[in-house]
Structure formats: structure tokens, C-alpha cells
Design an enzyme around this catalytic site. Structure first.
Site, mmCIF file in Angstrom:
data_model
loop_
_atom_site.group_PDB
_atom_site.id
_atom_site.type_symbol
_atom_site.label_atom_id
_atom_site.label_comp_id
_atom_site.label_asym_id
_atom_site.label_seq_id
_atom_site.Cartn_x
_atom_site.Cartn_y
_atom_site.Cartn_z
ATOM 1 N N GLU A 79 64.385 0.255 -4.715
ATOM 2 C CA GLU A 79 64.889 1.810 -5.041
ATOM 3 C C GLU A 79 65.680 1.646 -6.269
ATOM 4 O O GLU A 79 66.419 0.689 -6.539
ATOM 5 C CB GLU A 79 66.075 1.817 -3.856
ATOM 6 N N GLU A 97 63.381 -0.434 8.245
ATOM 7 C CA GLU A 97 63.197 0.061 6.966
ATOM 8 C C GLU A 97 63.194 -1.183 6.107
ATOM 9 O O GLU A 97 64.025 -1.837 5.965
ATOM 10 C CB GLU A 97 63.737 1.079 6.627
#
Ligand SMILES: [Ca+2]
Ligand SMILES: [Ca+2]
Length: 504
Positions: free
Chosen positions: A159, A154
Site C-alpha cells: 500500500e 486481509e
């Protein structure tokens, strides 16, 4: 008169400028400097839903909270949660009950473009704020070749966790390094004005490292330390995801969502993908599954960045399904690719009578839904080296408490043949149903198979005596512990009215 004079003066300047350009034009005829070349972008011009030619709404994890107990219900094609307007994509998290959740939002991905292998991936964004708000711009593997999360890898380009103000996270997950073990590798960067100003979030992905950028400043690198996929699963195609989650386990540990005002919006000015032009020629392998071929200008090597047009054509009795590989544009059976590294593209075909999509799991769980009744059972359902794999850790009371489904319409009087390959670590049952895809989820057909250690083909035929456009094929694994694999799942109409025929 004055206007004329100014215009003339401007013309003279323009002439001088052009003359200078031409004089210094040596660079124009030499090979292009190595550098990033734009191969795909969505500038979010236009209006309405994000372009279905690029974007797919993700909803499959709504039932299981996306692994993080997230508080939002992601909607599919709903302007209130995802719309394009005034040159931007706007993803809106709202406080409104839907699907058993208290919030709605959207999560979209570029999976249908086949993913990209290496390149620069960037988005210019203005972020929402407040406790419980969790926007992200990130990448996941198209085919989960090395296994389910986190083995497939990933790449979190950006974020933001609303309970940690003014801080951006850039993270890499693999099976050695992931947040479940607290071993993920990344960095956090303090940034002011995340919510009032646009910032550029980017990752540059090379065969040997990732460089993360925030506003053109390099903030973090992850180096490849070995060939093992546990530390470097990043030699497969990955696709982009944009979403705005609400809540999640970490948020609840940090005090919860609180009184954050809603709606909250993530604004995206553009998403752009570049490939590195190393100035060298490269190869392009074009493959096709059984049932068709690809027409294109075949060459031994292609000039750096050369654009190649591809056209898939199905043989009689077959149909084209989709592409995989790092494409620039896709319009159904036609696609283009720009060749910047040695690349493989594949066209997928299926028999015309085939009702299922991605029955070979070559595109991971695309078109499939997995569901685990987490109150009763514990299981991981994922794709592993081109097959579906279920690791059932805690069985439920009922077989349907761990399931894999795909929507298929059923019609009265038609006979269907379902077949699949399956094998298991230990002899165990798997139940297959043709079911309502809506409450009360009644079964039109149900058959239990005993799966052995050796890979075998299993099949059954059934005639349906009801029309149901909203029905599904369902595999139920929930009653026995252990590991089981599925592959090459197929469902065909074998006859409209004669149920005695035994398949093709
Ligand atoms: Ca824009
Ligand atoms: Ca397969």
C-alpha cells in the site's frame, strides 16, 4: 568470410557450453530442489482490457465508499481506467465526475480463479504519486468463512499513501489486529524512486507465517501465534486485488487530496503466483455440489507439483456454475490445478432453471451487491460460514435502506418462484422485492416475511406482466435492529404462462 569465422567460433563455444551442461547434468535426474514453482501469472501481454478469464472489475462498494469514504468511482470494463498495453497493466485514476464522485479509477481482482491457499504472490509495479493517491496490491478471503472484515483477514502486500512520500506499507488485518482498533500488524519501508522505477512487491504465505518482500529483500514477517481465527484466519483461500483509490478517511485527516495533478497511473509489469514445492506427495480432494460431477485422473497422492486436469459435467437438468479452490487455469467447466499441498477443489452446479449465481454464498458475496444508506442506517452485510449475515445496528426509516441485491432479467408473462432459508436472532421482518435495477426502482413484486429463530424455508411465486432486462431480486433488512441470516437463495422460472403451478 569474417562472418563465417565468427559463426564457427560461436558454434564451438556453444558446443563446449552444452558439453559442460551435460557433464554436470547429475542434478537433472534427481528430484527437484524444494522451491517456488510458478503456477499462475499475468504478464499483461496483449492489448485492451485486462483478460476477463482472470480479472473481475469490482464496483459494488461505489455506493458506500468501500468503508473508507473513498473519493473515486470504480468503473467496469472502461479502457480509460484499466488497460493492457506494451506488456503492462495500466490503472488510471482520473479527475472527472461520475456516479456522484469526482474521480474515476479501477479495482480488479482474481476471484474467479477460486483463490489460493499459501504461496508466493508478487507484482512488479511503478506507482502513481501525490496526496490522495492510494494504490494497493492486496488479498482478501474468497468466502469470508470467519465473518466479514476484519474477521476473515486481509493481506496488504503493498500500500502506498500519497501523503507519505517514499514509504511502502505491508500490513496484516484480523479481528484481533486491524486498523479500526489501531492494532493492525505491519511495517513501513522507505524506498526511493517508487514512481520512476519498477519495484517488486511480494508476500510469501506459509501455514505458520507471512514473509513480506520488497525487491527480494525480506522486510517484515507475521508469525502465527495461535490457531484461533481472530489471529490466524489465514487457512482459507484468498484472491488478489489491484487498485488505485483516491482519498479515504486517513487522507482527509492528513489534509485531503489537495492539488495533486491527474491522471495518475499505476503500472503493473506482471503478477505472478508461485507454490512452494516441498518435494512431497500430496492429496487432492475433488468435490461437486448436487447436479454434476468432476472427471479427473484420480489418485491417492500426487507427485509434487503434478498438474491435474479437471472437467466438470452437469447432469441433465443442471448446469455448471463455477469452481472454488486454488486453480492454475480456468476455462469455464475445464480447469487445471498443480498439487503442491493437500488441496480441495469444488465444482458448483445449479438446476438449469436457476437464475441466481452464488445463492448458497459459498463464494462470499460474489454476484451479490450490498448497499447501506449510511445517512439513515448502520449495518454490516457479510458472509459468515457459508451464509449471508446482516448485523443491523441502527435501523433506517425504510426497509430498503439496508439491502442485498442480484441482477435478474424479468420477462412479461413468466411466473417466478423465489425461495430462501432464513433465521434471525430475534423474530423480525425481511422484505423481498423484484425491482427495477434503475431509477425509480419501482417494485414489480413485494412480499414481507416474518423470520423466526429457527431456520426455515420461505418462498413465494409471482407472475410478471412487464419485460425488464435490467431488474433485480432485492432483500430489504433496514427496518429492524438485530442479526439475520440468509442462505440457499433460489429464483427459477416455473412456467412461461401458467401461474397456477406451485413450484418444482
Ligand atoms: Ca509484462
Ligand atoms: Ca451456504
Amino acid at each position: 568470410m569474417i562472418v563465417m569465422a565468427r559463426a564457427r567460433r560461436y558454434m564451438i563455444f556453444l558446443f563446449l557450453f552444452l558439453a559442460l551442461l551435460t557433464a554436470g547434468g547429475n542434478g537433472l535426474s534427481s528430484p527437484p530442489e524444494p522451491g517456488w514453482v510458478l503456477v499462475w501469472a499475468d504478464e499483461f501481454d496483449g492489448e485492451g482490457l485486462p483478460s476477463p478469464a482472470y480479472w473481475t472489475f469490482e464496483t459494488e462498494g461505489n455506493q458506500w465508499g468501500w468503508g473508507n469514504n473513498e473519493a473515486q468511482f470504480y468503473t467496469d470494463g472502461r479502457l480509460e481506467n484499466a488497460r493492457v498495453e506494451e506488456g503492462r497493466l495500466i490503472i488510471t485514476a482520473r479527475k472527472e465526475p461520475m456516479g456522484g464522485k469526482e474521480y474515476t479509477s479501477a479495482r480488479i481482482n482474481t476471484r474467479k480463479l477460486g483463490g489460493w491457499l499459501y504461496g508466493r504472490f508478487e507484482a512488479r509495479m511503478k506507482l502513481p504519486s501525490g496526496r490522495g493517491i492510494w494504490p494497493a496490491f492486496w488479498m482478501m478471503p474468497v468466502d469470508n468463512f470467519y465473518g466479514g472484515w476484519p474477521a476473515g483477514g486481509e493481506i496488504d502486500i503493498m500500500e502506498f499513501f500519497g501523503f507519505i512520500p517514499e514509504t511502502i506499507y505491508h500490513t496484516i488485518h484480523t479481528s484481533t489486529y486491524n486498523h479500526r482498533q489501531g492494532t493492525q500488524i505491519g511495517t513501513k519501508v522507505k524506498v526511493a524512486n517508487l514512481h520512476d522505477d519498477y519495484h517488486l512487491y511480494a508476500v510469501e504465505w506459509f501455514p505458520d507465517r507471512f514473509d513480506f518482500y520488497l525487491d527480494e529483500k525480506k522486510v517484515f514477517s507475521y508469525e502465527k501465534t495461535g490457531d484461533h481465527p481472530a489471529v490466524w484466519p489465514f487457512d482459507r483461500h484468498f484472491y488478489l486485488i489491484l487498485n488505485c483509490a483516491v482519498g479515504g478517511d486517513w487522507c482527509y485527516q492528513m489534509g485531503g487530496i489537495g492539488d495533486t495533478p491527474f491522471p495518475q497511473v499505476l503500472e503493473v509489469d506482471y503478477v505472478r503466483v508461485y507454490k512452494w514445492n516441498d518435494g512431497k506427495p500430496h492429496t487432492l480432494q475433488v468435490a461437486a455440489t448436487e447436479g454434476g460431477r468432476v472427471y479427473y485422473g484420480e489418485k491417492e497422492v500426487y507427485a509434487p507439483g503434478e498438474e491435474v486436469r479437471l472437467r466438470a459435467e452437469a447432469e441433465p437438468g443442471y448446469k455448471f456454475l463455477y469452481w472454488s479452490g486454488g486453480l492454475s487455469t480456468v476455462h469455464g467447466s475445464e480447469a487445471t490445478i498443480r498439487v503442491f499441498n493437500d488441496t480441495t477443489v469444488r465444482a458448483h452446479f445449479a438446476p438449469e432453471a436457476e437464475m441466481l449465481k452464488n445463492g448458497d454464498f459459498e463464494l462470499g458475496l460474489l454476484a451479490w451487491n450490498r448497499w447501506v444508506d449510511t445517512d439513515a442506517a448502520a449495518a454490516e452485510v457479510f458472509t459468515d460460514q457459508g451464509a449471508l449475515r446482516v448485523d443491523l445496528k441502527r435501523p433506517g426509516k425504510h426497509d430498503w435502506q439496508v439491502q442485498l441485491t442480484q441482477a435478474v432479467p424479468l420477462a412479461k408473462g413468466k411466473t417466478y418462484r423465489v425461495s430462501f432459508d432464513a433465521w434471525a436472532r430475534r423474530r423480525r421482518p425481511v422484505t423481498v422485492r423484484l425491482n427495477q435495477n434503475h431509477p425509480p426502482y419501482a417494485a414489480y413484486a413485494r412480499q414481507t416475511f416474518t423470520i423466526d429463530k429457527e431456520k426455515k424455508i420461505y418462498s413465494f411465486t409471482v407472475t410478471i406482466d412487464e419485460d425488464d432486462a435490467d431488474s433485480r431480486l432485492e432483500f430489504d433488512f433496514g427496518q429492524a435492529r438485530g442479526t439475520v441470516w440468509l442462505d440457499n437463495v433460489s429464483m427459477e422460472v416455473i412456467t412461461d404462462n401458467d401461474s397456477s403451478s406451485g413450484g418444482r
